[in-house]
Design a protein around this motif. Structure first.
Motif, PDB file in Angstrom:
ATOM      1  N   SER A  87       0.986   7.894   4.964  1.00  9.62           N
ATOM      2  CA  SER A  87       1.496   6.552   5.262  1.00  9.62           C
ATOM      3  C   SER A  87       0.394   5.697   5.878  1.00  9.62           C
ATOM      4  O   SER A  87      -0.457   6.186   6.632  1.00  9.62           O
ATOM      5  CB  SER A  87       2.681   6.631   6.213  1.00  9.62           C
ATOM      6  OG  SER A  87       3.774   7.277   5.586  1.00  9.62           O
ATOM      7  N   LEU A  88       0.429   4.393   5.551  1.00 12.90           N
ATOM      8  CA  LEU A  88      -0.550   3.449   6.065  1.00 12.90           C
ATOM      9  C   LEU A  88       0.141   2.482   7.018  1.00 12.90           C
ATOM     10  O   LEU A  88       1.138   1.845   6.648  1.00 12.90           O
ATOM     11  CB  LEU A  88      -1.197   2.668   4.922  1.00 12.90           C
ATOM     12  CG  LEU A  88      -1.803   3.486   3.777  1.00 12.90           C
ATOM     13  CD1 LEU A  88      -2.407   2.556   2.721  1.00 12.90           C
ATOM     14  CD2 LEU A  88      -2.840   4.472   4.295  1.00 12.90           C
ATOM     15  N   ASP A  89      -0.360   2.383   8.227  1.00  8.56           N
ATOM     16  CA  ASP A  89       0.186   1.395   9.151  1.00  8.56           C
ATOM     17  C   ASP A  89      -0.132  -0.005   8.630  1.00  8.56           C
ATOM     18  O   ASP A  89      -0.947  -0.178   7.714  1.00  8.56           O
ATOM     19  CB  ASP A  89      -0.398   1.604  10.551  1.00  8.56           C
ATOM     20  CG  ASP A  89      -1.913   1.469  10.563  1.00  8.56           C
ATOM     21  OD1 ASP A  89      -2.409   0.335  10.667  1.00  8.56           O
ATOM     22  OD2 ASP A  89      -2.597   2.511  10.431  1.00  8.56           O
ATOM     23  N   ALA A  90       0.491  -1.007   9.214  1.00  7.56           N
ATOM     24  CA  ALA A  90       0.368  -2.368   8.700  1.00  7.56           C
ATOM     25  C   ALA A  90      -1.078  -2.852   8.678  1.00  7.56           C
ATOM     26  O   ALA A  90      -1.519  -3.497   7.717  1.00  7.56           O
ATOM     27  CB  ALA A  90       1.239  -3.314   9.540  1.00  7.56           C
ATOM     28  N   GLY A  91      -1.838  -2.544   9.722  1.00  6.36           N
ATOM     29  CA  GLY A  91      -3.229  -2.983   9.774  1.00  6.36           C
ATOM     30  C   GLY A  91      -4.074  -2.335   8.702  1.00  6.36           C
ATOM     31  O   GLY A  91      -4.892  -3.001   8.040  1.00  6.36           O
TER      32      GLY A  91
END
Length: 253
Positions: A204-208
């Motif tokens: 998963s990729l955080d928003a930043g």
């Protein structure tokens, strides 16, 4: 048999909506960058073409850079055959511009400290230089490296040859191999038996991080703009990018 179905590359491929509506993607085991690349390991990204490292692995690269992991990038080709017959993007211009685009993309990922090696193997010719590539990679890899590259059955000849050469070099040196699907999302379908879902993990990729990856792709001007000199749409057209710019990435461990 399902496993023998041909891989079809015509048209726009499997819509991203089909993938996102498939529960199998959400059910993939989650894995973090710290589990993929231990603290004392170097992450080596092996990309068949400039942009593959960002499209398939840019989020992972950005997260590892933030964690101050040691990073290396091997650019197998300079991607200079992406615009056949184009007067706007002839081979000579692509050969110069695409490595520049890579550097700009790495800066946008906050990963400009990556150690970059250009192999300069002919775009579209990797399978004919596979043994040569294997030997060069063997000389570069260390047993403690974690090597990330395109899946050996991804569908594109350069991706597959790069994957095979990288796998052989990892086997010879003891480096850890991680494979990434790129073209797979085009020809495969949800639950496709040809894809090794049992080895698939979700990062998963955080928003930043997600925003940095999306911004990094915009550095590849040659690939994201239509070519008026040939009338062809962009190599990385919107339906292609939809499948590659999710807020998660998939790797085969």
């Amino acid at each position: 048999m399902e496993a023998l179905k041909p891989r079809i590359f015509a048209g726009e491929g499997t819509p991203e909506s089909d993938w996102l509506n498939w529960n199998g993607l959400a059910a993939l085991h989650e894995i973090g960058p710290e589990a993929l690349v231990p603290f004392d390991s170097r992450a080596v990204f092996v990309a068949p073409h400039p942009d593959d490292e960002v499209l398939g692995m840019g989020g992972l690269m950005a997260r590892l850079a933030k964690m101050q992991r040691r990073l290396a990038l091997v650019a197998v080709t300079d991607g200079d055959a992406s615009h056949q017959g184009s007067s706007l993007w002839p081979v000579e211009r692509l050969r110069t511009e695409r490595p520049v685009e890579t550097r700009a993309a790495l800066q946008r990922l906050h990963a400009s400290n990556v150690e970059l090696t250009r192999m300069q193997i002919g775009d579209g010719q990797v399978r004919y230089a596979e043994s040569h590539l294997t030997e060069r990679l063997k000389a570069m890899f260390r047993s403690t490296d974690v090597v990330i590259t395109t899946w050996r059955l991804d569908g594109h000849p350069d991706h597959e040859a790069t994957g095979r050469a990288t796998a052989q070099a990892c086997l010879a040196t003891g480096a850890t191999l991680i494979e990434v699907p790129v073209w797979t999302w085009h020809w495969a379908s949800p639950g496709d038996a040809r894809v090794p879902w049992s080895r698939a993990r979700r990062l998963s990729l955080d928003a930043g991080t997600h925003a940095r990856k999306r911004d990094a792709v915009q550095a590849f001007t040659s690939q994201i703009e239509d070519d008026p000199s040939t009338g062809r749409q962009a190599v990385l057209s919107p339906h292609v990018l939809d499948r590659l710019l999710r807020d998660f990435e998939v790797v085969f461990v």
